[in-house]
Scaffold this motif. Structure first.
Motif, mmCIF file in Angstrom:
data_model
loop_
_atom_site.group_PDB
_atom_site.id
_atom_site.type_symbol
_atom_site.label_atom_id
_atom_site.label_comp_id
_atom_site.label_asym_id
_atom_site.label_seq_id
_atom_site.Cartn_x
_atom_site.Cartn_y
_atom_site.Cartn_z
ATOM 1 N N VAL A 13 13.385 -15.785 4.804
ATOM 2 C CA VAL A 13 13.814 -15.456 3.758
ATOM 3 C C VAL A 13 13.959 -13.356 4.946
ATOM 4 C CG1 VAL A 13 13.552 -14.041 0.854
ATOM 5 C CG2 VAL A 13 13.266 -15.550 1.403
ATOM 6 N N GLU A 14 14.798 -12.893 4.223
ATOM 7 C CA GLU A 14 14.903 -10.905 4.624
ATOM 8 C C GLU A 14 15.314 -10.866 3.476
ATOM 9 O OE1 GLU A 14 15.037 -8.307 7.456
ATOM 10 O OE2 GLU A 14 15.063 -10.942 7.763
ATOM 11 N N PRO A 15 13.824 -9.199 3.193
ATOM 12 C CA PRO A 15 13.311 -9.118 1.916
ATOM 13 C C PRO A 15 13.957 -7.497 2.096
ATOM 14 C CG PRO A 15 11.548 -8.608 4.061
ATOM 15 C CD PRO A 15 12.479 -9.406 4.829
ATOM 16 N N VAL A 16 14.342 -7.333 0.793
ATOM 17 C CA VAL A 16 14.884 -5.886 0.518
ATOM 18 C C VAL A 16 13.315 -4.914 0.706
ATOM 19 C CG1 VAL A 16 15.984 -3.940 -1.490
ATOM 20 C CG2 VAL A 16 16.669 -7.081 -1.391
ATOM 21 N N THR A 17 13.899 -3.845 1.287
ATOM 22 C CA THR A 17 13.458 -3.359 1.189
ATOM 23 C C THR A 17 13.159 -1.639 0.615
ATOM 24 O OG1 THR A 17 13.918 -2.410 3.530
ATOM 25 C CG2 THR A 17 12.142 -3.496 3.226
ATOM 26 N N LEU A 18 12.260 -1.036 -0.066
ATOM 27 C CA LEU A 18 12.911 0.547 -0.842
ATOM 28 C C LEU A 18 11.794 1.315 -1.079
ATOM 29 C CD1 LEU A 18 13.139 -2.341 -4.693
ATOM 30 C CD2 LEU A 18 14.936 -1.312 -2.933
ATOM 31 N N LYS A 19 12.178 2.124 -1.058
ATOM 32 C CA LYS A 19 11.572 3.702 -0.841
ATOM 33 C C LYS A 19 11.002 3.931 -2.195
ATOM 34 C CE LYS A 19 11.601 7.845 1.438
ATOM 35 N NZ LYS A 19 13.129 8.929 2.656
ATOM 36 N N ILE A 20 9.741 4.240 -2.047
ATOM 37 C CA ILE A 20 8.918 4.869 -3.265
ATOM 38 C C ILE A 20 8.374 6.062 -2.973
ATOM 39 C CG2 ILE A 20 7.824 4.533 -5.667
ATOM 40 C CD1 ILE A 20 10.292 2.569 -5.408
ATOM 41 N N LEU A 21 8.431 7.018 -3.731
ATOM 42 C CA LEU A 21 8.071 8.731 -3.707
ATOM 43 C C LEU A 21 6.530 8.736 -4.670
ATOM 44 C CD1 LEU A 21 10.290 11.290 -3.314
ATOM 45 C CD2 LEU A 21 9.224 10.000 -1.311
ATOM 46 N N VAL A 22 5.458 8.922 -4.811
ATOM 47 C CA VAL A 22 4.365 9.623 -5.086
ATOM 48 C C VAL A 22 4.112 10.908 -4.774
ATOM 49 C CG1 VAL A 22 1.817 8.525 -5.392
ATOM 50 C CG2 VAL A 22 3.483 7.585 -4.128
ATOM 51 N N ALA A 23 4.283 11.293 -6.067
ATOM 52 C CA ALA A 23 4.345 12.662 -6.208
ATOM 53 C C ALA A 23 2.965 13.568 -7.495
ATOM 54 C CB ALA A 23 6.080 13.479 -6.052
ATOM 55 N N GLY A 24 2.629 14.751 -7.473
ATOM 56 C CA GLY A 24 2.371 15.119 -8.290
ATOM 57 C C GLY A 24 1.926 16.617 -7.745
ATOM 58 N N GLY A 25 0.513 17.041 -8.661
ATOM 59 C CA GLY A 25 -0.420 18.204 -8.515
ATOM 60 C C GLY A 25 -1.351 18.346 -7.369
ATOM 61 N N PHE A 26 -1.837 19.163 -6.874
ATOM 62 C CA PHE A 26 -3.089 18.816 -5.446
ATOM 63 C C PHE A 26 -4.202 18.363 -6.044
ATOM 64 C CE2 PHE A 26 -6.127 21.492 -3.271
ATOM 65 C CZ PHE A 26 -6.570 21.096 -2.833
ATOM 66 N N GLY A 27 -4.418 17.239 -5.581
ATOM 67 C CA GLY A 27 -5.644 16.608 -5.689
ATOM 68 C C GLY A 27 -5.610 15.565 -6.739
ATOM 69 N N VAL A 28 -4.493 15.408 -7.150
ATOM 70 C CA VAL A 28 -4.317 14.232 -8.185
ATOM 71 C C VAL A 28 -4.503 12.985 -8.147
ATOM 72 C CG1 VAL A 28 -1.994 14.133 -8.540
ATOM 73 C CG2 VAL A 28 -2.645 14.061 -10.103
ATOM 74 N N GLY A 29 -4.479 12.380 -6.805
ATOM 75 C CA GLY A 29 -4.795 11.280 -6.655
ATOM 76 C C GLY A 29 -3.706 10.727 -5.631
ATOM 77 N N LYS A 30 -3.447 10.997 -4.977
ATOM 78 C CA LYS A 30 -1.856 10.254 -4.083
ATOM 79 C C LYS A 30 -2.227 9.970 -3.214
ATOM 80 C CE LYS A 30 0.600 14.465 -3.642
ATOM 81 N NZ LYS A 30 -0.631 15.459 -4.706
ATOM 82 N N THR A 31 -2.960 10.816 -2.533
ATOM 83 C CA THR A 31 -3.300 9.759 -1.461
ATOM 84 C C THR A 31 -4.250 8.305 -1.621
ATOM 85 O OG1 THR A 31 -3.611 11.811 0.344
ATOM 86 C CG2 THR A 31 -4.593 9.645 1.006
ATOM 87 N N THR A 32 -5.620 9.040 -2.779
ATOM 88 C CA THR A 32 -6.178 7.380 -2.944
ATOM 89 C C THR A 32 -5.060 6.545 -3.377
ATOM 90 O OG1 THR A 32 -7.111 9.228 -3.760
ATOM 91 C CG2 THR A 32 -7.692 6.812 -4.655
ATOM 92 N N LEU A 33 -4.019 7.007 -4.679
ATOM 93 C CA LEU A 33 -2.688 6.008 -5.010
ATOM 94 C C LEU A 33 -2.705 4.899 -3.530
ATOM 95 C CD1 LEU A 33 -0.694 5.938 -7.387
ATOM 96 C CD2 LEU A 33 0.191 5.090 -5.422
ATOM 97 N N VAL A 34 -1.753 5.895 -2.612
ATOM 98 C CA VAL A 34 -1.351 4.956 -1.111
ATOM 99 C C VAL A 34 -2.778 4.071 -0.747
ATOM 100 C CG1 VAL A 34 -0.250 5.040 0.351
ATOM 101 C CG2 VAL A 34 0.181 6.714 -1.122
ATOM 102 N N GLY A 35 -3.045 4.791 -0.034
ATOM 103 C CA GLY A 35 -4.355 3.934 -0.083
ATOM 104 C C GLY A 35 -4.915 2.575 -0.833
ATOM 105 N N ALA A 36 -5.495 2.932 -1.644
ATOM 106 C CA ALA A 36 -5.220 1.659 -2.575
ATOM 107 C C ALA A 36 -4.942 0.240 -2.771
ATOM 108 C CB ALA A 36 -5.368 1.647 -4.294
ATOM 109 N N VAL A 37 -3.341 0.729 -2.306
ATOM 110 C CA VAL A 37 -2.235 -0.512 -2.664
ATOM 111 C C VAL A 37 -1.591 -1.254 -1.395
ATOM 112 C CG1 VAL A 37 -0.649 1.232 -2.946
ATOM 113 C CG2 VAL A 37 -0.475 -2.247 -4.117
ATOM 114 N N SER A 38 -1.518 0.144 -0.296
ATOM 115 C CA SER A 38 -1.253 -0.499 1.035
ATOM 116 C C SER A 38 -1.669 -1.979 1.601
ATOM 117 C CB SER A 38 -1.263 1.074 1.961
ATOM 118 O OG SER A 38 -0.145 0.510 3.429
#
Length: 201
Positions: A13-38
Motif C-alpha cells: 500500500v502506498e501510504p498517504v502522508t499528512l503534515k501536522i503542526l504541534v504548537a503552543g507556548g514555551f514549555g507546554v510540552g511540544k517536544t515531549t509530545l512529538v517524542g512520545a509518539v514518534s
C-alpha cells in the motif's frame, strides 16, 4: 504489520502522508509530545537557555526548564498502513515565530497544546491558525498538580468557536497523543468538507 506491506498476496500500500503542526507556548510540552509518539528517533533542535536570554524568555511556571526549541521538532507516526503523519513541533518563544510560516506550509492541521496554569501562552497559536484558516485542536496537557478544568471552561477562556475540539491529554503518553492526532485528522477532514460544500452552494 510491517510498514509498506499489506496482507499476504496483496500489493504494498502506498501510504498517504499528512503534515501536522504541534504548537503552543514555551514549555507546554511540544517536544515531549512529538517524542512520545514518534516511531523514529525525533529530530530536535534544542539549545540551553542562557542568562542573556532571561530578559526575553519568560520562564514563569516552567522554572525547571533548561532547554528550548530554536527551529523545530520532527517526528513520524503511522496511524494506519495507508496513513502516515509527519509531525512538526514549532518553537514556542516569540523571537522564533518567524519560522511558523515556513513550517505551516502544506499542513493539514495542528495541535495547539495548552497549559491551564498559563493559558494565555497559547493565544498566539490560536490566533495564528484562525487567521490562516488552518484547522486545529486544543490539547490541554494535564500537568501534575495543575487544576483540571472542564473542556467547556477552557473553550470559553480561549474564546473558541464551537466546532474547535478541546481534549484533555498527557503529552508523555503515546496512546493519549495518538488519540489527539487522530482527532486533528478527523477535524481537518470535516473542516475541509464543510469549506468545499460552502464553495459549491
Amino acid at each position: 504489520m510491517i510498514f509498506g506491506r499489506s496482507e499476504r498476496g496483496k500489493p504494498p500500500v502506498e501510504p498517504v502522508t499528512l503534515k501536522i503542526l504541534v504548537a503552543g507556548g514555551f514549555g507546554v510540552g511540544k517536544t515531549t509530545l512529538v517524542g512520545a509518539v514518534s516511531e523514529i528517533r525525533p529530530l530536535r533542535t534544542e539549545e540551553f537557555l542562557t542568562e542573556a536570554g532571561r530578559p526575553v524568555d519568560d520562564t514563569t511556571g516552567v522554572e525547571r526548564k533548561h532547554t528550548t526549541t530554536v527551529a523545530m521538532d520532527f517526528g513520524r507516526i503511522t496511524l494506519r498502513e495507508d496513513l502516515v503523519l509527519y509531525l512538526f513541533g514549532t518553537p514556542g518563544q516569540e523571537r522564533f515565530w518567524f519560522m511558523w510560516d515556513e513550517l505551516s506550509e502544506g499542513a493539514l492541521g495542528a495541535v495547539v497544546l495548552a497549559d491551564t496554569r498559563r493559558l494565555e501562552d497559547c493565544f498566539a497559536a490560536v490566533d495564528y491558525f484562525e487567521r490562516r484558516s488552518i484547522p486545529f485542536v486544543i490539547g490541554v496537557n494535564c500537568f501534575e498538580g495543575a487544576v483540571r478544568y472542564p473542556v467547556e471552561d477552557v473553550r470559553r477562556a480561549l474564546d473558541l468557536d464551537d466546532d474547535v475540539p478541546v481534549v484533555l491529554c498527557d503529552a508523555r503518553e503515546r496512546v493519549s497523543v495518538r488519540d489527539v492526532l487522530v482527532g486533528v485528522v478527523q477535524h481537518a477532514m470535516e473542516y475541509g468538507a464543510e469549506r468545499r460544500q460552502a464553495v459549491t452552494t
